[in-house]
Design a protein around this motif. Structure first.
Motif, PDB file in Angstrom:
ATOM      1  N   GLY A 181     128.815  96.718 -21.721  1.00  0.00           N
ATOM      2  CA  GLY A 181     129.109  95.401 -21.178  1.00  0.00           C
ATOM      3  C   GLY A 181     129.087  94.292 -22.208  1.00  0.00           C
ATOM      4  O   GLY A 181     129.272  93.128 -21.876  1.00  0.00           O
ATOM      5  N   HIS A 182     128.890  94.606 -23.464  1.00  0.00           N
ATOM      6  CA  HIS A 182     128.781  93.579 -24.500  1.00  0.00           C
ATOM      7  C   HIS A 182     130.157  92.948 -24.752  1.00  0.00           C
ATOM      8  O   HIS A 182     131.149  93.658 -24.895  1.00  0.00           O
ATOM      9  CB  HIS A 182     128.242  94.189 -25.790  1.00  0.00           C
ATOM     10  CG  HIS A 182     127.781  93.174 -26.767  1.00  0.00           C
ATOM     11  ND1 HIS A 182     128.661  92.434 -27.510  1.00  0.00           N
ATOM     12  CD2 HIS A 182     126.544  92.762 -27.111  1.00  0.00           C
ATOM     13  CE1 HIS A 182     127.984  91.613 -28.282  1.00  0.00           C
ATOM     14  NE2 HIS A 182     126.685  91.795 -28.058  1.00  0.00           N
ATOM     15  N   PRO A 183     130.230  91.614 -24.821  1.00  0.00           N
ATOM     16  CA  PRO A 183     131.533  90.959 -25.018  1.00  0.00           C
ATOM     17  C   PRO A 183     132.168  91.256 -26.375  1.00  0.00           C
ATOM     18  O   PRO A 183     133.384  91.165 -26.522  1.00  0.00           O
ATOM     19  CB  PRO A 183     131.212  89.471 -24.882  1.00  0.00           C
ATOM     20  CG  PRO A 183     129.747  89.345 -25.083  1.00  0.00           C
ATOM     21  CD  PRO A 183     129.140  90.654 -24.670  1.00  0.00           C
ATOM     22  N   GLY A 184     131.399  91.638 -27.360  1.00  0.00           N
ATOM     23  CA  GLY A 184     131.957  91.948 -28.680  1.00  0.00           C
ATOM     24  C   GLY A 184     132.210  93.422 -28.898  1.00  0.00           C
ATOM     25  O   GLY A 184     132.550  93.842 -30.010  1.00  0.00           O
ATOM     26  N   ALA A 222     132.373 102.168 -25.648  1.00  0.00           N
ATOM     27  CA  ALA A 222     132.095 101.211 -26.737  1.00  0.00           C
ATOM     28  C   ALA A 222     131.795 101.985 -28.013  1.00  0.00           C
ATOM     29  O   ALA A 222     130.911 102.841 -28.042  1.00  0.00           O
ATOM     30  CB  ALA A 222     130.937 100.318 -26.365  1.00  0.00           C
ATOM     31  N   VAL A 258     129.881  97.047 -31.989  1.00  0.00           N
ATOM     32  CA  VAL A 258     129.914  95.638 -31.594  1.00  0.00           C
ATOM     33  C   VAL A 258     130.307  94.834 -32.809  1.00  0.00           C
ATOM     34  O   VAL A 258     129.766  94.998 -33.896  1.00  0.00           O
ATOM     35  CB  VAL A 258     128.543  95.162 -31.051  1.00  0.00           C
ATOM     36  CG1 VAL A 258     128.556  93.655 -30.808  1.00  0.00           C
ATOM     37  CG2 VAL A 258     128.190  95.896 -29.777  1.00  0.00           C
ATOM     38  N   GLU A 298     130.744  90.929 -33.869  1.00  0.00           N
ATOM     39  CA  GLU A 298     130.468  89.541 -33.473  1.00  0.00           C
ATOM     40  C   GLU A 298     130.914  88.578 -34.539  1.00  0.00           C
ATOM     41  O   GLU A 298     130.997  88.896 -35.696  1.00  0.00           O
ATOM     42  CB  GLU A 298     128.981  89.351 -33.195  1.00  0.00           C
ATOM     43  CG  GLU A 298     128.534  90.088 -31.956  1.00  0.00           C
ATOM     44  CD  GLU A 298     127.074  89.878 -31.638  1.00  0.00           C
ATOM     45  OE1 GLU A 298     126.306  89.426 -32.510  1.00  0.00           O
ATOM     46  OE2 GLU A 298     126.681  90.159 -30.517  1.00  0.00           O
TER      47      GLU A 298
END
Length: 159
Positions: free
Chosen positions: A81-84, A154, A157, A159
């Motif tokens: 669920g991480h936006p990056g 995923a 990540v 960022e």
């Protein structure tokens, strides 16, 4: 169906009976120009698992291996669920380096630009470059070299 042969409803009944008795979903017979297909609709059955009973001090907990994987609660994938999160665009095997003796494409803390190669995913004997969708810093890597990955999983990540 042949024009000179009459339709035989008894044959259809026999075929339907055969389908029901043998748990087939359909049967088709063909003789000359006559072709009859009998099918039944099989409704899916919902299986509901009862919540586990509370464990008392006298009862020993069941070993993890005793719980079938299909009944075990699904664990969310790391970073899902991480936006990056950078998702896998395909099913395959992830590789963090171009060859076993080479250094990895990226490491945690590495700065990347849009289009930089992050890793490879091998699918059907073809190596596919996975590139950075945007510039940023790699803050987490969720896959290991040679690890199978699913579509949408995923990978890391950014960022």
């Amino acid at each position: 169906m042949a024009k000179n042969e009459p339709f035989d409803p008894e044959l259809v009944r026999e075929l339907a009976k055969m389908v029901a008795e043998t748990d087939l979903s359909e049967i088709e017979v063909e003789k000359g120009d006559l072709r009859i297909r009998v099918a039944r609709k099989i409704e899916p059955v919902a299986v509901q698992v009862a919540p586990p009973a509370p464990v008392t001090a006298a009862a020993a907990p069941a070993p993890a291996a005793a719980i079938p994987a299909a009944l075990a609660p699904a664990q969310p994938k790391a970073g899902a669920g991480h936006p990056g999160a950078v998702p896998s665009p395909m099913v395959g095997t992830a590789y963090l380096r171009p060859s076993p003796e080479a250094k990895p494409f990226i490491e945690v803390g590495a700065r990347v630009q849009a289009g930089d190669k992050l890793l490879l995913i091998e699918a059907m004997k073809t190596f596919n470059d996975i590139v950075a969708p945007r510039a940023g810093t790699v803050t987490a890597i969720f896959v290991e070299d040679g690890m199978p990955v699913e579509y949408g999983e995923a990978l890391l990540v950014l960022e």
